[in-house]
Design a protein around this motif. Sequence first.
Motif, short mmCIF file in Angstrom:
data_model
loop_
_atom_site.label_atom_id
_atom_site.label_comp_id
_atom_site.label_asym_id
_atom_site.label_seq_id
_atom_site.Cartn_x
_atom_site.Cartn_y
_atom_site.Cartn_z
N ASP A 37 0.79 -1.18 0.10
CA ASP A 37 -0.26 -0.05 -0.03
C ASP A 37 0.86 1.39 0.08
O ASP A 37 2.11 0.92 0.37
CB ASP A 37 -1.00 -0.03 1.12
CG ASP A 37 -0.27 -0.03 2.66
OD1 ASP A 37 1.11 0.10 2.52
OD2 ASP A 37 -1.02 -0.12 3.43
N ALA A 38 0.60 2.07 -0.50
CA ALA A 38 1.14 3.75 -0.84
C ALA A 38 0.11 4.65 -0.42
O ALA A 38 -0.98 4.85 -0.98
CB ALA A 38 1.99 3.65 -1.92
N ALA A 39 0.85 5.71 0.20
CA ALA A 39 0.23 6.96 0.38
C ALA A 39 -0.25 7.69 -0.92
O ALA A 39 0.73 7.56 -1.88
CB ALA A 39 0.98 7.77 1.49
N TRP A 40 -1.15 8.52 -0.88
CA TRP A 40 -1.60 9.33 -1.81
C TRP A 40 -0.50 10.59 -1.83
O TRP A 40 -0.37 11.18 -0.77
CB TRP A 40 -2.95 9.98 -1.75
CG TRP A 40 -4.12 8.98 -1.90
CD1 TRP A 40 -5.04 8.59 -0.94
CD2 TRP A 40 -4.31 8.31 -3.02
NE1 TRP A 40 -5.88 7.79 -1.57
CE2 TRP A 40 -5.39 7.57 -2.84
CE3 TRP A 40 -3.97 8.16 -4.54
CZ2 TRP A 40 -6.23 6.80 -3.82
CZ3 TRP A 40 -4.48 7.55 -5.26
CH2 TRP A 40 -5.25 6.80 -4.68
N THR A 41 -0.08 10.75 -2.87
CA THR A 41 0.89 12.16 -3.13
C THR A 41 0.59 13.18 -3.92
O THR A 41 -0.12 12.74 -5.17
CB THR A 41 2.43 11.64 -3.77
OG1 THR A 41 2.76 10.48 -2.99
CG2 THR A 41 3.46 12.65 -3.85
N PRO A 42 0.20 14.33 -3.51
CA PRO A 42 -0.30 15.34 -4.54
C PRO A 42 0.66 15.51 -5.66
O PRO A 42 1.81 15.71 -5.57
CB PRO A 42 -0.48 16.73 -3.40
CG PRO A 42 0.57 16.43 -2.54
CD PRO A 42 0.57 15.02 -2.19
N VAL A 43 -0.17 15.70 -6.65
CA VAL A 43 0.88 15.71 -8.28
C VAL A 43 0.12 16.98 -8.85
O VAL A 43 0.68 17.61 -9.67
CB VAL A 43 0.83 14.58 -9.06
CG1 VAL A 43 1.49 13.49 -8.58
CG2 VAL A 43 -0.66 14.29 -9.57
N ALA A 44 -1.00 17.54 -8.68
CA ALA A 44 -1.67 18.86 -9.16
C ALA A 44 -2.93 18.98 -8.21
O ALA A 44 -3.24 18.23 -7.17
CB ALA A 44 -2.21 18.44 -10.49
N TRP A 48 -4.06 13.22 -6.87
CA TRP A 48 -3.08 12.61 -6.10
C TRP A 48 -2.67 11.47 -6.86
O TRP A 48 -3.27 10.88 -7.62
CB TRP A 48 -3.67 12.18 -4.74
CG TRP A 48 -3.87 13.45 -3.82
CD1 TRP A 48 -3.32 13.81 -2.87
CD2 TRP A 48 -5.12 13.91 -3.69
NE1 TRP A 48 -3.89 14.87 -2.18
CE2 TRP A 48 -5.21 14.98 -2.78
CE3 TRP A 48 -6.46 13.97 -4.70
CZ2 TRP A 48 -6.15 15.84 -2.50
CZ3 TRP A 48 -7.53 14.77 -4.28
CH2 TRP A 48 -7.14 15.96 -3.25
N LYS A 49 -1.48 10.70 -6.60
CA LYS A 49 -0.96 9.52 -7.09
C LYS A 49 -0.54 8.69 -5.85
O LYS A 49 0.01 9.00 -4.88
CB LYS A 49 0.29 9.85 -8.08
CG LYS A 49 0.70 8.67 -8.65
CD LYS A 49 1.85 9.15 -9.76
CE LYS A 49 3.21 9.39 -9.07
NZ LYS A 49 4.27 9.35 -10.04
N SER A 50 -0.80 7.32 -6.07
CA SER A 50 -0.34 6.28 -5.25
C SER A 50 0.51 5.24 -6.16
O SER A 50 -0.32 4.78 -6.95
CB SER A 50 -1.51 5.87 -4.55
OG SER A 50 -1.12 4.65 -3.53
N THR A 51 1.63 4.90 -5.84
CA THR A 51 2.42 3.92 -6.51
C THR A 51 2.74 3.00 -6.12
O THR A 51 3.11 2.32 -4.68
CB THR A 51 3.83 4.64 -7.02
OG1 THR A 51 3.98 5.63 -7.50
CG2 THR A 51 4.86 3.73 -7.58
N LEU A 52 2.20 1.65 -6.61
CA LEU A 52 2.26 0.24 -6.02
C LEU A 52 3.16 -0.48 -6.87
O LEU A 52 3.17 -0.74 -8.11
CB LEU A 52 0.60 -0.40 -6.06
CG LEU A 52 -0.26 0.52 -5.29
CD1 LEU A 52 -1.75 -0.15 -5.34
CD2 LEU A 52 -0.14 0.66 -3.87
N GLY A 53 4.22 -0.96 -6.29
CA GLY A 53 5.23 -1.64 -6.84
C GLY A 53 6.14 -1.01 -7.88
O GLY A 53 6.29 0.25 -7.42
N SER A 54 6.35 -1.66 -8.91
CA SER A 54 7.26 -0.89 -9.85
C SER A 54 6.52 -0.76 -11.34
O SER A 54 6.41 -1.78 -11.96
CB SER A 54 8.63 -1.59 -10.09
OG SER A 54 9.41 -1.64 -8.81
N PRO A 55 5.89 0.44 -11.40
CA PRO A 55 5.08 0.57 -12.71
C PRO A 55 6.15 0.25 -14.08
O PRO A 55 7.08 0.75 -14.10
CB PRO A 55 4.40 2.01 -12.61
CG PRO A 55 4.47 2.43 -11.24
CD PRO A 55 5.79 1.56 -10.61
#
Length: 713
Positions: A37-44, A48-55
């Motif tokens: 699980d990964a926190a939401w990161t604001p991008v605009a 928000w973006k959450s990155t799970l694993g290696s896209p």
Amino acid sequence: MTNINRRQLGKGLAGGLAAGLLGTGRSSAAPRPSQIDAAWTPVAPGVWKSTLGSPEAITPVKGRLVAPKLTALGSMQHADKPPLAVPVGSVSARGVSVELPLHTNEEIYGFGLQFFSVQQRGKKRVTRVNADPHMDTGDSHAPVPFYVTSHGYGVLIDTARYATFYCGETKPKPTQAAAAVNSGDVPTTTTELYSRNPADEASAKVLVDVPAAQGVDVYLFAGPTILEAVRRYNLFSGGGIAPPEWGLGFWYRTQSNATDKQVLALMKEFRERNIPCDVLGLEAGWQTHAYSCTYAWHKDRFPDPASFVRQAKALDLHVNLWEHAFIHPSSPVFTPMVDLAGDKGVWGGLVPDFEDPHARKVYGDYQGKALLDMGIDGFKLDECDNSDYTRGWSFPELSKFPSGADGEQMHSIFGLRYQSALWDQFEQRKRPTYCLVRSSGALAAPYPFVLYSDLYEHRQFVRALVNSGFSGLLWCPEVRDAKSDEDLIRRLQTVVFSPLAMINGWYIPNPPWKQLDRKKNNANELMPQWESLEAKCREIIGWRMMIVPYLRAAFAKYAEDGAPPFRALALDWPDQPEVAKIDDAWMVGDRMLVAPLFAGETSGRTLMLPPGTWHDFWTGTVMHGGTKVQIASSFEKIPVYVKAGSVMPLAAVTNSTADPHRRQLTVQVFGDGSLPFEMAGSLKLSWDQAAKKGSLMQSGSEAYTVASWSVKG
């Protein structure tokens, strides 16, 4: 902001924000945990973006070619925190899975161009590119891994894989035994058996299965309403498109094997008979070879292409050319593209690696010099989707491309990258365009292309139009032929209230109003009373010319703030269940509701009018919303309703938008005129109810006049 400026990806973006929006390239192959699980990161703003694993490296966001409209995003209602809990994911040899919360009674919409349903709760959606969808599975010409919900947020799974979304029907595993119970009567119908269980909804989730990938980025778009979430997604995509005025006029595509003389003769007949037309479309026969394509003029049919284009322009026509991307060995662009193509062919031609910017440039440069510089104003990009499932003509998913994309990824991005290759040529020349395409995908809002199909069921066409606005897409329910006079009229009435109004006569030499029977049309056996049907079609096409100013305003708003110009009623009234589920009516702009009729349905139809007061567009009759309206099966008009208070400009009906008389407006005021009309700052029409007087304010080079004001209702 111009389209050229919008496509300068790095300019004006802070380094960290740019990295968050645009990606960082190929990811590490280091071992990954199975549960993530990964926190939401604001991008605009509000995104928000959450990155799970290696896209993966090849995704819609990482390959985006249009910058987000950050200023417009920043002007939207501020969102302090993400409106959704952090997604949970897992990675395995199969791929990556994502689990997202779903509330009780939360409805789901979206997933791109959908022909079979509007509400997606409880369904399985596969975002697989397929030109011939025959069931409600999610695959289509333009599947988009993006959905919005009635709780006012949107989710984009940033993948070019054929992701599968389980929209709330997959339940958790029971873990405890229970005492014996008497279940009562056993269901005896499939309706009872498969109906939703309210007890299950409390634990429902959206599960997403992304095959092959070892990670994925999840983007979240705040509302607070479903319409605001769609707006935010469209602005993140780069904002909507504002087409040139001629693109909003009427289009006609001529028979595929017609010669230059036959085409021009038909268009001169249109002018003589006062049938409006702005765009002349040439089908496959303009080329020396079409399956695959040469992009070279057929010298027997078009001995002097430049002269033909000049003559068309002298008739105030914009020429649009059919093509597809598979390159025949005799094409002038074959040799420079042979090493920039995939390892499999289609119809004996190359499949360009459109993920590679150099391949797009080589392909586009040829088209620009050979066709755009001659005066061609647009293209119809055919067969850039996939039909392995029913006809087997496209490239396989196991194909390999020099950019590193495989066939599955290429199918998902092929339509958009193909659009970009040609759109870039227009932008280099600072020329506006409006085109057709048969495949698109995520982040498509700024692309000046409208989707169409080889499918032809009228209700499906309407449902696709209703659905398109959820995902930043535009759709043309084109008219090709008809089973009866009524069918032709019903279809034509629908298409004139769509993003692109077109009759496609590619397999008939005469317009359909002259002969509905295809074989007789090709034999030039015309119907005895065809002129009366032509007169009715002329009137309907005239409606399109009348509403061009209104359409321009709706598209200008789309470009400015991301509000879809054509959209489902659910986007405006998500809290009205009987309205939100409607799949055969749609909004045009912010004040016009269209509810078409269908051939053979002699009892007419019912419509749950949304809350508020409405007026019949044609008569001005007051209608009260929040109730079901019974609509008679009239042969004369398509049911159209306008919000009370609306000020509506209607242009003069002219043979093309090039005629300056089109700027003489008749303004209709529905009710008290409290909703003024405004077109992107260039034109404003207001009504003073007390003085019973209207006013016109305008700026820029366009000079409008008002011939009359009339109050209706």
